[in-house]
Design an enzyme around this catalytic site. Sequence first.
Site, PDB file in Angstrom:
ATOM      1  N   GLU A   1     -11.408   0.779 -10.854  1.00  0.00           N
ATOM      2  CA  GLU A   1     -10.965  -0.129 -11.924  1.00  0.00           C
ATOM      3  C   GLU A   1     -11.835  -0.099 -13.175  1.00  0.00           C
ATOM      4  O   GLU A   1     -11.344  -0.103 -14.305  1.00  0.00           O
ATOM      5  CB  GLU A   1     -10.864  -1.563 -11.399  1.00  0.00           C
ATOM      6  CG  GLU A   1      -9.689  -1.813 -10.456  1.00  0.00           C
ATOM      7  CD  GLU A   1      -9.885  -1.315  -9.029  1.00  0.00           C
ATOM      8  OE1 GLU A   1     -10.968  -0.779  -8.717  1.00  0.00           O
ATOM      9  OE2 GLU A   1      -8.952  -1.446  -8.212  1.00  0.00           O
TER      10      GLU A   1
ATOM     11  N   THR B   1      -0.407   1.071 -10.447  1.00  0.00           N
ATOM     12  CA  THR B   1      -1.730   0.529 -10.127  1.00  0.00           C
ATOM     13  C   THR B   1      -2.563   1.486  -9.274  1.00  0.00           C
ATOM     14  O   THR B   1      -3.744   1.239  -9.040  1.00  0.00           O
ATOM     15  CB  THR B   1      -1.593  -0.855  -9.452  1.00  0.00           C
ATOM     16  OG1 THR B   1      -2.876  -1.493  -9.475  1.00  0.00           O
ATOM     17  CG2 THR B   1      -1.075  -0.743  -8.020  1.00  0.00           C
TER      18      THR B   1
ATOM     19  N   ARG C   1       0.893   3.827  -3.231  1.00  0.00           N
ATOM     20  CA  ARG C   1       0.287   5.146  -2.982  1.00  0.00           C
ATOM     21  C   ARG C   1       1.337   6.223  -2.746  1.00  0.00           C
ATOM     22  O   ARG C   1       1.358   7.247  -3.424  1.00  0.00           O
ATOM     23  CB  ARG C   1      -0.645   5.094  -1.764  1.00  0.00           C
ATOM     24  CG  ARG C   1      -1.819   4.160  -1.971  1.00  0.00           C
ATOM     25  CD  ARG C   1      -2.760   4.182  -0.785  1.00  0.00           C
ATOM     26  NE  ARG C   1      -3.615   3.003  -0.782  1.00  0.00           N
ATOM     27  CZ  ARG C   1      -4.911   3.006  -0.501  1.00  0.00           C
ATOM     28  NH1 ARG C   1      -5.509   4.114  -0.179  1.00  0.00           N
ATOM     29  NH2 ARG C   1      -5.611   1.891  -0.510  1.00  0.00           N
TER      30      ARG C   1
ATOM     31  N   GLU D   1       0.829  -1.215   0.000  1.00  0.00           N
ATOM     32  CA  GLU D   1       0.000   0.000   0.000  1.00  0.00           C
ATOM     33  C   GLU D   1       0.862   1.262   0.000  1.00  0.00           C
ATOM     34  O   GLU D   1       0.553   2.235  -0.686  1.00  0.00           O
ATOM     35  CB  GLU D   1      -0.923   0.029   1.228  1.00  0.00           C
ATOM     36  CG  GLU D   1      -1.976  -1.073   1.253  1.00  0.00           C
ATOM     37  CD  GLU D   1      -3.065  -0.910   0.192  1.00  0.00           C
ATOM     38  OE1 GLU D   1      -3.077   0.119  -0.503  1.00  0.00           O
ATOM     39  OE2 GLU D   1      -3.885  -1.839   0.055  1.00  0.00           O
TER      40      GLU D   1
ATOM     41  N   ASP E   1      -4.606  -9.644  -8.892  1.00  0.00           N
ATOM     42  CA  ASP E   1      -4.822  -8.658  -9.975  1.00  0.00           C
ATOM     43  C   ASP E   1      -3.589  -7.912 -10.509  1.00  0.00           C
ATOM     44  O   ASP E   1      -3.160  -8.100 -11.655  1.00  0.00           O
ATOM     45  CB  ASP E   1      -5.911  -7.649  -9.550  1.00  0.00           C
ATOM     46  CG  ASP E   1      -5.770  -7.122  -8.107  1.00  0.00           C
ATOM     47  OD1 ASP E   1      -4.738  -7.388  -7.471  1.00  0.00           O
ATOM     48  OD2 ASP E   1      -6.685  -6.420  -7.638  1.00  0.00           O
TER      49      ASP E   1
HETATM   50  C1  DMJ Z   1      -6.088   0.835  -5.182  1.00  0.00           C
HETATM   51  O1  DMJ Z   1      -5.310   1.039  -4.050  1.00  0.00           O
HETATM   52  C2  DMJ Z   1      -5.278   0.203  -6.287  1.00  0.00           C
HETATM   53  O2  DMJ Z   1      -5.934   0.371  -7.503  1.00  0.00           O
HETATM   54  C3  DMJ Z   1      -5.002  -1.269  -6.045  1.00  0.00           C
HETATM   55  O3  DMJ Z   1      -4.369  -1.861  -7.142  1.00  0.00           O
HETATM   56  C4  DMJ Z   1      -6.306  -1.999  -5.780  1.00  0.00           C
HETATM   57  N1  DMJ Z   1      -7.100  -1.370  -4.754  1.00  0.00           N
HETATM   58  C5  DMJ Z   1      -7.311   0.047  -4.806  1.00  0.00           C
HETATM   59  C6  DMJ Z   1      -8.507   0.492  -5.629  1.00  0.00           C
HETATM   60  O4  DMJ Z   1      -9.556  -0.355  -5.699  1.00  0.00           O
END
Ligand code: DMJ
Length: 437
Positions: free
Chosen positions: A351, A431, A112, A108, A235
């Site tokens: 997403e 992501t 982020r 995380e 994912d």
């Molecule tokens: C985000 O922190 C990122 O997109 C991660 O890959 C998946 N979860 C959340 C959004 O749903």
Amino acid sequence: MRWISALALLLVTLQPVEGSDPIIAARVRAEFLHAWRAYEQYAWGHDELRPLAKTPRDWHGSESLLMTPVDALDTMLIMGLDAEAKKATELIVAKLSFDKDIEVKNFEITIRILGGLLSAYQMTHDERLLKLADDLGARLLPVFDSPTGMPYMYVNLKTGKTRGAKSNPAEIGTLILEFGTLAKLTGKPVYYDKAKNALVQMYKRRSKLGLVGEEIDVETGKWVSPQSHVGGGIDSYYEYLLKCARLFGDKDCQSMWETSVRAMNRHLADQAPSGFWYAQVDMNTGRRTASEFGALHAFLPAVLAMGGDLKRAQKLQDSCFKMWMLAGIEPEVLDYRKMTIVHAGYQLRPEIVESAYYLWRDTKDPRYLEQGRAFFDALVKYCRTENGYTILKSVVTKEQGDLQHSFFLAETLKYLYLMFAPERDLGVFNTEAHPLR
Ligand code: DMJ
């Protein structure tokens, strides 16, 4: 004072933005400001906002890592919100410190904070942001000191103590874009090498069918759960195999992606009466164990499109849109064979919007703009509050929960804006929707 904010909103809304639909782009920008202003007013200096309680939420007790400002900064820069970006940057530079005795989740914090700092640095060339990123990267490095080289889940930022040997492909394999970029920008190859090794070690443990499971022990290298799918926990492992090849021209990543997507299409893809989906199967036998698909799985059309498979990407996005329309806003999980909702919450996830954005960019098919408008209208209708945006406890009853996730500002609103604003090349998105070059 109400008329002043109404006037400010009107002025923002009326600012010209050339693009596929400048009026919607301007409205998305105004809604971003609505979310950001609420954070400023009720959660300034903290990680996230609880919009109903009008209180802050921090991830690590009373310590804040400024999750929302760091996550939202490049969205402000993209939207041309220069004053807000400047103020957020000054807060980050003055207050963000990683010299804290707290245990963080490596995945995380990487996607982020490290991703947000790096992309904002590449957009502004503000060396202070790179310095913070380098300091953070160095503090995260101990995660890779496991017998296999696959990272532990948690690390203490001050002591370097690690914990959490049971991890998953997403948390192990979603690091190379951020650590790789940090390596290039600082001239310290160790960042690239450690994250790449983790990815390779993960890939090496795929089954004979070419699939990965849902949980693995990073000390023994043995699978804990053989469940295979494209949802949460797996994912973005797939996403980063492809994006690593795109961002760094890494040939190993390209070949790992090709083998993996072939296996995914062969064993997980499921043509059901309700549409084209990706199922849950046993990674060793390929036997289908469930037919669940949800908000997190909806990243896949974007990645398939980026990999050049527009046919599957479009079919899958049609299914995703059906999922959204079932209750007028997207449930967390659906059983696509029964077409019933399994988990009814909506976490403001990006997403499905991200996939519509890529498909619009790649095909210019107006159906994706229509989808984008439907997403935006539903967000405004069900998730907007007087003070920012919030999650839903249930998409069936539309009962609101109380959290404005930082990724709503980093991703959901960014992809919506980009879909309707003038097209531009921003690089490869991590992501968490932080573009990297
Ligand atoms: C985000 O922190 C990122 O997109 C991660 O890959 C998946 N979860 C959340 C959004 O749903």
